[in-house]
Design a protein around this motif. Structure first.
Motif, PDB file in Angstrom:
ATOM      1  N   LEU A 109      97.924  -4.222  50.081  1.00  0.00           N
ATOM      2  CA  LEU A 109      98.999  -5.253  50.774  1.00  0.00           C
ATOM      3  C   LEU A 109      98.686  -5.471  52.170  1.00  0.00           C
ATOM      4  N   VAL A 110      98.443  -4.642  53.150  1.00  0.00           N
ATOM      5  CA  VAL A 110      97.986  -4.747  54.472  1.00  0.00           C
ATOM      6  C   VAL A 110      96.724  -5.475  54.468  1.00  0.00           C
ATOM      7  N   MET A 111      95.904  -5.103  53.892  1.00  0.00           N
ATOM      8  CA  MET A 111      94.623  -5.946  53.862  1.00  0.00           C
ATOM      9  C   MET A 111      94.545  -7.491  53.375  1.00  0.00           C
ATOM     10  N   SER A 112      95.659  -7.712  52.333  1.00  0.00           N
ATOM     11  CA  SER A 112      95.832  -9.095  51.933  1.00  0.00           C
ATOM     12  C   SER A 112      96.348 -10.086  53.272  1.00  0.00           C
ATOM     13  N   TYR A 113      97.209  -9.374  53.864  1.00  0.00           N
ATOM     14  CA  TYR A 113      97.750  -9.992  55.143  1.00  0.00           C
ATOM     15  C   TYR A 113      96.713 -10.304  56.406  1.00  0.00           C
ATOM     16  N   VAL A 114      95.796  -9.177  56.356  1.00  0.00           N
ATOM     17  CA  VAL A 114      94.662  -9.524  57.302  1.00  0.00           C
ATOM     18  C   VAL A 114      93.740 -10.685  56.806  1.00  0.00           C
ATOM     19  N   ALA A 115      93.604 -10.527  55.375  1.00  0.00           N
ATOM     20  CA  ALA A 115      92.593 -11.584  54.850  1.00  0.00           C
ATOM     21  C   ALA A 115      93.355 -13.019  55.024  1.00  0.00           C
ATOM     22  N   ILE A 116      94.555 -12.957  54.807  1.00  0.00           N
ATOM     23  CA  ILE A 116      95.269 -14.253  55.062  1.00  0.00           C
ATOM     24  C   ILE A 116      95.213 -14.855  56.526  1.00  0.00           C
ATOM     25  N   PHE A 117      95.327 -13.934  57.417  1.00  0.00           N
ATOM     26  CA  PHE A 117      95.286 -14.140  58.963  1.00  0.00           C
ATOM     27  C   PHE A 117      93.874 -14.732  59.146  1.00  0.00           C
ATOM     28  N   LEU A 118      92.926 -14.030  58.606  1.00  0.00           N
ATOM     29  CA  LEU A 118      91.541 -14.479  58.925  1.00  0.00           C
ATOM     30  C   LEU A 118      91.033 -15.880  58.241  1.00  0.00           C
ATOM     31  N   LEU A 119      91.658 -15.909  57.237  1.00  0.00           N
ATOM     32  CA  LEU A 119      91.426 -17.484  56.516  1.00  0.00           C
ATOM     33  C   LEU A 119      92.192 -18.417  57.419  1.00  0.00           C
ATOM     34  N   PHE A 120      93.125 -18.233  57.851  1.00  0.00           N
ATOM     35  CA  PHE A 120      94.184 -19.089  58.742  1.00  0.00           C
ATOM     36  C   PHE A 120      92.977 -19.424  59.931  1.00  0.00           C
ATOM     37  N   ILE A 121      92.607 -18.468  60.573  1.00  0.00           N
ATOM     38  CA  ILE A 121      91.614 -18.554  61.537  1.00  0.00           C
ATOM     39  C   ILE A 121      90.329 -19.449  61.276  1.00  0.00           C
ATOM     40  N   PHE A 122      89.719 -19.124  60.157  1.00  0.00           N
ATOM     41  CA  PHE A 122      88.907 -19.728  59.545  1.00  0.00           C
ATOM     42  C   PHE A 122      89.030 -21.517  59.431  1.00  0.00           C
ATOM     43  N   LEU A 123      90.156 -21.666  58.874  1.00  0.00           N
ATOM     44  CA  LEU A 123      90.542 -23.187  58.741  1.00  0.00           C
ATOM     45  C   LEU A 123      90.663 -23.819  59.972  1.00  0.00           C
ATOM     46  N   ILE A 124      91.363 -23.094  61.003  1.00  0.00           N
ATOM     47  CA  ILE A 124      91.369 -23.657  62.378  1.00  0.00           C
ATOM     48  C   ILE A 124      90.030 -24.107  62.995  1.00  0.00           C
ATOM     49  N   THR A 125      89.181 -23.000  62.813  1.00  0.00           N
ATOM     50  CA  THR A 125      87.880 -23.240  63.448  1.00  0.00           C
ATOM     51  C   THR A 125      87.033 -24.377  62.623  1.00  0.00           C
ATOM     52  N   LEU A 126      87.332 -24.537  61.145  1.00  0.00           N
ATOM     53  CA  LEU A 126      86.654 -25.490  60.378  1.00  0.00           C
ATOM     54  C   LEU A 126      86.878 -26.931  60.906  1.00  0.00           C
ATOM     55  N   LEU A 127      88.351 -27.168  61.248  1.00  0.00           N
ATOM     56  CA  LEU A 127      88.887 -28.232  61.776  1.00  0.00           C
ATOM     57  C   LEU A 127      88.044 -28.889  62.881  1.00  0.00           C
ATOM     58  N   PHE A 128      87.538 -28.097  63.796  1.00  0.00           N
ATOM     59  CA  PHE A 128      86.977 -28.544  64.804  1.00  0.00           C
ATOM     60  C   PHE A 128      85.395 -28.229  64.885  1.00  0.00           C
ATOM     61  N   ALA A 129      84.907 -27.845  63.787  1.00  0.00           N
ATOM     62  CA  ALA A 129      83.643 -27.202  63.623  1.00  0.00           C
ATOM     63  C   ALA A 129      82.508 -28.741  63.767  1.00  0.00           C
ATOM     64  N   TYR A 130      82.852 -29.720  62.910  1.00  0.00           N
ATOM     65  CA  TYR A 130      81.895 -30.784  62.840  1.00  0.00           C
ATOM     66  C   TYR A 130      82.165 -31.606  64.027  1.00  0.00           C
ATOM     67  N   PRO A 131      83.084 -31.861  64.554  1.00  0.00           N
ATOM     68  CA  PRO A 131      83.244 -32.448  65.956  1.00  0.00           C
ATOM     69  C   PRO A 131      82.481 -31.694  66.890  1.00  0.00           C
ATOM     70  N   VAL A 132      82.576 -30.442  67.252  1.00  0.00           N
ATOM     71  CA  VAL A 132      81.898 -29.708  68.079  1.00  0.00           C
ATOM     72  C   VAL A 132      80.287 -29.676  67.577  1.00  0.00           C
ATOM     73  N   PHE A 133      79.920 -29.833  66.509  1.00  0.00           N
ATOM     74  CA  PHE A 133      78.593 -29.852  66.086  1.00  0.00           C
ATOM     75  C   PHE A 133      77.770 -30.973  66.606  1.00  0.00           C
ATOM     76  N   VAL A 134      78.700 -32.266  66.622  1.00  0.00           N
ATOM     77  CA  VAL A 134      77.987 -33.420  67.097  1.00  0.00           C
ATOM     78  C   VAL A 134      78.274 -33.850  68.301  1.00  0.00           C
ATOM     79  N   HIS A 135      78.947 -33.157  69.137  1.00  0.00           N
ATOM     80  CA  HIS A 135      79.622 -33.410  70.537  1.00  0.00           C
ATOM     81  C   HIS A 135      78.513 -32.496  71.509  1.00  0.00           C
ATOM     82  N   TYR A 136      78.292 -31.438  70.968  1.00  0.00           N
ATOM     83  CA  TYR A 136      77.563 -30.450  72.087  1.00  0.00           C
ATOM     84  C   TYR A 136      76.283 -30.086  71.291  1.00  0.00           C
ATOM     85  N   ASN A 137      75.236 -29.893  72.274  1.00  0.00           N
ATOM     86  CA  ASN A 137      73.984 -29.216  71.566  1.00  0.00           C
ATOM     87  C   ASN A 137      74.051 -27.719  71.706  1.00  0.00           C
ATOM     88  N   LEU A 138      74.731 -27.254  70.740  1.00  0.00           N
ATOM     89  CA  LEU A 138      74.851 -25.554  70.706  1.00  0.00           C
ATOM     90  C   LEU A 138      74.265 -25.067  69.545  1.00  0.00           C
TER      91      LEU A 138
END
Length: 220
Positions: A109-138
């Motif tokens: 149960l605890v690890m399920s909440y951890v996984a949900i939290f990490l998925l939430f963080i991943f989705l936030i990252t995903l929203l900015f991922a391609y804009p950052v890719f094309v804007h910066y040379n990283l």
């Protein structure tokens, strides 16, 4: 110019934008299939975001196909590695969540909440991922890291992205015939425009901080 001329000018600009978004969306679909989806989706997405970034910056007279094709070729390898990394991370997090949700212990149960939290963080990252890719040379790691930090430090832009996606989804569900013309490009425009506001804010904050440091050095 009279009110009628202003109206016609705005109507022309609106139609022009509609045509641009439809055209780039069709290119995105064609080039995704050209790479058999697996190897074409990420390069086509990068090419679409790179082109829309230019539009957001005011460069609206670019040759659409030429710019799209050049970016697709130049970023083919890196964008596939990037897309592959995102896919692997997303799948690992998803299957981890499913695995822990199938358990019946307190640990599961605890690890399920951890996984949900990490998925939430991943989705936030995903929203900015391609804009950052094309804007910066990283590097790929730097793109992912900076996408995460931009996401959590710009809640207003993040909120606008989420609302924009929800609005597009509702419209597309009611009018599915629009999907081949605007299903990807409209969302990409919302993401790129929102992320670009974050980039401008970040760069302005950096300039201000640097200027402040120089003034402090002068005083000392």
């Amino acid at each position: 110019m009279g009110s009628g001329g202003i109206y016609l000018s705005k109507l022309y600009r609106f139609c022009e934008w509609i045509t641009r978004l439809a055209y780039v969306n069709i290119l995105w679909i064609i080039f995704s299939f050209a790479g058999l989806i697996l190897f074409g989706l990420s390069p086509a997405t990068v090419a679409m975001f790179a082109l829309i970034r230019k539009w957001v910056q005011g460069e609206t007279d670019l040759p659409v196909f030429k710019t799209f094709w050049k970016t697709y070729k130049d970023e083919f390898v890196k964008s596939n590695l990037f897309g592959g990394a995102l896919l692997v991370v997303g799948l690992v997090l998803f299957f981890d969540l499913r695995f822990f949700q199938s358990g019946t212990t307190m640990f599961s149960l605890v690890m399920s909440y951890v996984a949900i939290f990490l998925l939430f963080i991943f989705l936030i990252t995903l929203l900015f991922a391609y804009p950052v890719f094309v804007h910066y040379n990283l590097s790929i790691f730097q793109i992912i890291k900076n996408s995460f930090f931009l996401g959590i430090s710009n809640p207003l832009q993040l909120f606008f992205m989420i609302i924009g996606v929800a609005a597009v989804y509702v419209v597309m569900m009611y009018i599915p015939g629009l999907i081949p013309f605007f299903g990807g490009s409209l969302i990409a425009y919302i993401f790129m425009w929102s992320a670009f506001q974050s980039f401008v804010k970040l760069e302005n904050d950096y300039i201000t901080a640097k200027k402040g440091n120089l003034e402090t050095d002068d005083i000392s």
